[in-house]
Write a protein that holds these residues in place. Sequence first.
Motif, PDB file in Angstrom:
ATOM      1  N   LYS A 159      49.793  36.044  27.660  1.00 35.65           N
ATOM      2  CA  LYS A 159      48.689  36.154  27.003  1.00 35.65           C
ATOM      3  C   LYS A 159      48.300  37.845  28.422  1.00 35.65           C
ATOM      4  CE  LYS A 159      43.423  36.892  26.461  1.00 35.65           C
ATOM      5  NZ  LYS A 159      42.314  35.882  26.416  1.00 35.65           N
ATOM      6  N   VAL A 160      48.501  37.088  29.867  1.00 37.28           N
ATOM      7  CA  VAL A 160      47.992  36.910  30.968  1.00 37.28           C
ATOM      8  C   VAL A 160      49.134  38.380  31.019  1.00 37.28           C
ATOM      9  CG1 VAL A 160      47.822  37.086  33.671  1.00 37.28           C
ATOM     10  CG2 VAL A 160      46.406  35.827  31.697  1.00 37.28           C
ATOM     11  N   ARG A 161      50.494  38.358  30.595  1.00 41.96           N
ATOM     12  CA  ARG A 161      51.679  38.882  30.986  1.00 41.96           C
ATOM     13  C   ARG A 161      51.469  40.758  30.333  1.00 41.96           C
ATOM     14  NH1 ARG A 161      56.896  37.989  33.018  1.00 41.96           N
ATOM     15  NH2 ARG A 161      58.563  39.199  32.382  1.00 41.96           N
ATOM     16  N   GLU A 162      50.823  40.415  29.099  1.00 43.04           N
ATOM     17  CA  GLU A 162      50.786  41.191  28.266  1.00 43.04           C
ATOM     18  C   GLU A 162      49.672  42.462  28.652  1.00 43.04           C
ATOM     19  OE1 GLU A 162      50.346  39.702  24.190  1.00 43.04           O
ATOM     20  OE2 GLU A 162      52.172  39.147  24.372  1.00 43.04           O
ATOM     21  N   GLN A 163      48.926  41.965  29.166  1.00 44.73           N
ATOM     22  CA  GLN A 163      47.328  42.215  28.959  1.00 44.73           C
ATOM     23  C   GLN A 163      47.181  42.939  30.719  1.00 44.73           C
ATOM     24  OE1 GLN A 163      43.830  39.987  28.642  1.00 44.73           O
ATOM     25  NE2 GLN A 163      44.169  39.155  30.249  1.00 44.73           N
ATOM     26  N   GLY A 164      48.223  42.081  31.113  1.00 46.85           N
ATOM     27  CA  GLY A 164      48.239  42.785  32.804  1.00 46.85           C
ATOM     28  C   GLY A 164      46.994  42.420  33.544  1.00 46.85           C
ATOM     29  N   TRP A 165      46.116  41.464  33.520  1.00 46.15           N
ATOM     30  CA  TRP A 165      44.877  40.784  33.767  1.00 46.15           C
ATOM     31  C   TRP A 165      44.814  39.484  33.772  1.00 46.15           C
ATOM     32  CZ3 TRP A 165      40.656  39.997  31.291  1.00 46.15           C
ATOM     33  CH2 TRP A 165      40.462  40.398  29.602  1.00 46.15           C
ATOM     34  N   ALA A 166      43.533  38.825  34.824  1.00 43.59           N
ATOM     35  CA  ALA A 166      43.371  37.603  33.779  1.00 43.59           C
ATOM     36  C   ALA A 166      42.252  37.020  34.717  1.00 43.59           C
ATOM     37  CB  ALA A 166      44.640  36.560  34.704  1.00 43.59           C
ATOM     38  N   THR A 167      41.379  35.932  33.702  1.00 38.14           N
ATOM     39  CA  THR A 167      40.066  35.226  34.192  1.00 38.14           C
ATOM     40  C   THR A 167      40.441  34.731  33.985  1.00 38.14           C
ATOM     41  OG1 THR A 167      39.430  35.044  31.865  1.00 38.14           O
ATOM     42  CG2 THR A 167      39.199  37.225  32.605  1.00 38.14           C
ATOM     43  N   ASP A 168      39.055  33.852  34.695  1.00 41.32           N
ATOM     44  CA  ASP A 168      39.033  31.992  35.063  1.00 41.32           C
ATOM     45  C   ASP A 168      36.952  32.002  34.822  1.00 41.32           C
ATOM     46  OD1 ASP A 168      38.253  29.709  35.343  1.00 41.32           O
ATOM     47  OD2 ASP A 168      38.944  29.257  37.332  1.00 41.32           O
ATOM     48  N   LEU A 169      36.994  31.391  33.235  1.00 42.20           N
ATOM     49  CA  LEU A 169      35.559  31.808  33.195  1.00 42.20           C
ATOM     50  C   LEU A 169      35.228  30.167  33.258  1.00 42.20           C
ATOM     51  CD1 LEU A 169      35.856  34.681  30.222  1.00 42.20           C
ATOM     52  CD2 LEU A 169      34.996  35.430  33.079  1.00 42.20           C
ATOM     53  N   GLY A 170      34.790  29.556  34.103  1.00 43.66           N
ATOM     54  CA  GLY A 170      34.067  28.527  34.292  1.00 43.66           C
ATOM     55  C   GLY A 170      35.301  27.520  34.167  1.00 43.66           C
ATOM     56  N   GLY A 171      36.274  27.804  34.163  1.00 47.13           N
ATOM     57  CA  GLY A 171      37.996  26.791  33.622  1.00 47.13           C
ATOM     58  C   GLY A 171      37.732  25.198  35.029  1.00 47.13           C
ATOM     59  N   HIS A 172      37.430  26.073  36.132  1.00 46.85           N
ATOM     60  CA  HIS A 172      37.417  25.260  37.008  1.00 46.85           C
ATOM     61  C   HIS A 172      35.953  24.246  37.833  1.00 46.85           C
ATOM     62  CE1 HIS A 172      38.570  24.217  41.915  1.00 46.85           C
ATOM     63  NE2 HIS A 172      39.122  23.035  41.027  1.00 46.85           N
ATOM     64  N   GLU A 173      34.811  25.647  37.316  1.00 50.17           N
ATOM     65  CA  GLU A 173      33.955  25.153  38.130  1.00 50.17           C
ATOM     66  C   GLU A 173      32.935  25.459  36.678  1.00 50.17           C
ATOM     67  OE1 GLU A 173      31.972  25.368  42.276  1.00 50.17           O
ATOM     68  OE2 GLU A 173      34.321  25.393  42.294  1.00 50.17           O
ATOM     69  N   GLU A 174      32.063  25.007  36.129  1.00 48.91           N
ATOM     70  CA  GLU A 174      31.266  25.303  34.763  1.00 48.91           C
ATOM     71  C   GLU A 174      30.815  26.520  35.385  1.00 48.91           C
ATOM     72  OE1 GLU A 174      30.858  24.700  32.217  1.00 48.91           O
ATOM     73  OE2 GLU A 174      31.816  22.637  31.377  1.00 48.91           O
ATOM     74  N   SER A 175      30.115  27.106  36.933  1.00 47.71           N
ATOM     75  CA  SER A 175      28.541  27.226  37.247  1.00 47.71           C
ATOM     76  C   SER A 175      30.128  28.999  37.667  1.00 47.71           C
ATOM     77  CB  SER A 175      28.034  27.423  38.381  1.00 47.71           C
ATOM     78  OG  SER A 175      28.624  26.538  39.574  1.00 47.71           O
ATOM     79  N   ILE A 176      31.250  29.508  37.983  1.00 45.46           N
ATOM     80  CA  ILE A 176      32.016  30.112  38.054  1.00 45.46           C
ATOM     81  C   ILE A 176      32.646  30.990  37.576  1.00 45.46           C
ATOM     82  CG2 ILE A 176      33.963  30.340  40.382  1.00 45.46           C
ATOM     83  CD1 ILE A 176      30.824  29.584  41.276  1.00 45.46           C
ATOM     84  N   ASN A 177      32.805  32.564  37.762  1.00 47.93           N
ATOM     85  CA  ASN A 177      33.731  32.729  36.696  1.00 47.93           C
ATOM     86  C   ASN A 177      34.576  33.857  37.623  1.00 47.93           C
ATOM     87  OD1 ASN A 177      32.539  32.229  33.987  1.00 47.93           O
ATOM     88  ND2 ASN A 177      30.670  33.239  34.339  1.00 47.93           N
ATOM     89  N   CYS A 178      35.446  34.526  36.923  1.00 43.65           N
ATOM     90  CA  CYS A 178      36.637  35.233  38.467  1.00 43.65           C
ATOM     91  C   CYS A 178      37.102  35.723  37.204  1.00 43.65           C
ATOM     92  CB  CYS A 178      37.389  34.230  39.340  1.00 43.65           C
ATOM     93  SG  CYS A 178      38.643  35.216  39.676  1.00 43.65           S
ATOM     94  N   VAL A 179      37.506  37.090  37.753  1.00 38.74           N
ATOM     95  CA  VAL A 179      38.443  38.281  37.161  1.00 38.74           C
ATOM     96  C   VAL A 179      39.621  38.349  38.199  1.00 38.74           C
ATOM     97  CG1 VAL A 179      36.609  39.626  37.440  1.00 38.74           C
ATOM     98  CG2 VAL A 179      38.374  40.644  35.477  1.00 38.74           C
ATOM     99  N   GLY A 180      40.605  38.722  38.246  1.00 39.03           N
ATOM    100  CA  GLY A 180      41.908  39.054  38.816  1.00 39.03           C
ATOM    101  C   GLY A 180      42.778  40.002  38.186  1.00 39.03           C
ATOM    102  N   ALA A 181      43.761  40.748  39.263  1.00 41.35           N
ATOM    103  CA  ALA A 181      44.296  41.921  38.578  1.00 41.35           C
ATOM    104  C   ALA A 181      45.484  42.054  39.919  1.00 41.35           C
ATOM    105  CB  ALA A 181      44.195  42.963  39.187  1.00 41.35           C
ATOM    106  N   PRO A 182      46.675  41.882  38.957  1.00 42.38           N
ATOM    107  CA  PRO A 182      48.435  41.561  40.236  1.00 42.38           C
ATOM    108  C   PRO A 182      48.567  42.279  41.133  1.00 42.38           C
ATOM    109  CG  PRO A 182      49.230  43.139  37.882  1.00 42.38           C
ATOM    110  CD  PRO A 182      47.108  42.321  38.043  1.00 42.38           C
ATOM    111  N   ILE A 183      48.890  42.326  41.882  1.00 44.05           N
ATOM    112  CA  ILE A 183      50.282  43.663  43.637  1.00 44.05           C
ATOM    113  C   ILE A 183      51.426  42.918  43.217  1.00 44.05           C
ATOM    114  CG2 ILE A 183      49.505  43.868  45.459  1.00 44.05           C
ATOM    115  CD1 ILE A 183      46.881  42.258  45.559  1.00 44.05           C
ATOM    116  N   ARG A 184      51.449  44.620  43.443  1.00 43.92           N
ATOM    117  CA  ARG A 184      53.107  44.820  42.704  1.00 43.92           C
ATOM    118  C   ARG A 184      53.806  45.655  43.658  1.00 43.92           C
ATOM    119  NH1 ARG A 184      54.057  43.522  37.173  1.00 43.92           N
ATOM    120  NH2 ARG A 184      52.212  43.234  35.890  1.00 43.92           N
TER     121      ARG A 184
END
Length: 249
Positions: free
Chosen positions: A176-201
């Motif tokens: 999914k990440v490969r296709e859309q070109g970005w990624a998230t972590d919405l409470g996957g590591h810590e319930e209270s922390i969210n994250c959105v990221g993008a690749p550098i090529r």
Amino acid sequence: MSQTVDRALSILPLLAEGPADLGQVADRLDVHKSTALRLLRTLHEHGLVYRQSDQRYRLGARLFALAQEAVENLDVREIAHAHLVELNEKVGHTIHLAVYAENEVLYIDKVESRYPVRMYSRVGKPVAITVAAVAKLLLADLSDAERRAIAEKLDYPMYTARSTPNAAAFLRELEKVREQGWATDLGGHEESINCVGAPIRGADGRVVAAMSVSAPNVVVTAEELLTLLPLVRRTAEAISRDYSGTPPK
């Protein structure tokens, strides 16, 4: 740029298409053969082109050595840092930069949030590879075989109820990440922390690093954080251009 230098440099992309003889070079440059020969001799003396036994010219080994040396000396952290600081000044949240090295995803830079609530991440520390947005971005760029081999070797700790539970789920997320070109972590590591990221090529289009914006729920909701995705992606694209030496479109 002087006309002589311009003509000499124009030979290199021609030879990148394949070996060419003197006449082909002269025709491409729209110059007399004697002029083309003089330019080719100069490039040959510097090892940038090579004359084959059939009298055709190709790119020289020295050119490839210079390109490899340039790539090896690129420091993505040094190139990215000013962009990360600028993004932090705009959004106020924690910014991370990470790379994949020796089967781990490591933070190599961090710009702290301006808010009182801070994250415990540290530069040089491995990330939670099965849930972190930067890890998903870096691993998603690998080949199918490489992704599967890594996924099957990993453990899948359930940090929260939203953590990735197993290899099959992880592989689906990477696709999914490969296709859309970005990624998230919405409470996957810590319930209270969210994250959105993008690749550098790099110049070849491969992912060399990944960056992310992270924030706790008490500062911004997951939905509000996702509205920053266009800005995050533009920052990653700007870093990619600086890293690869590609001019803006």
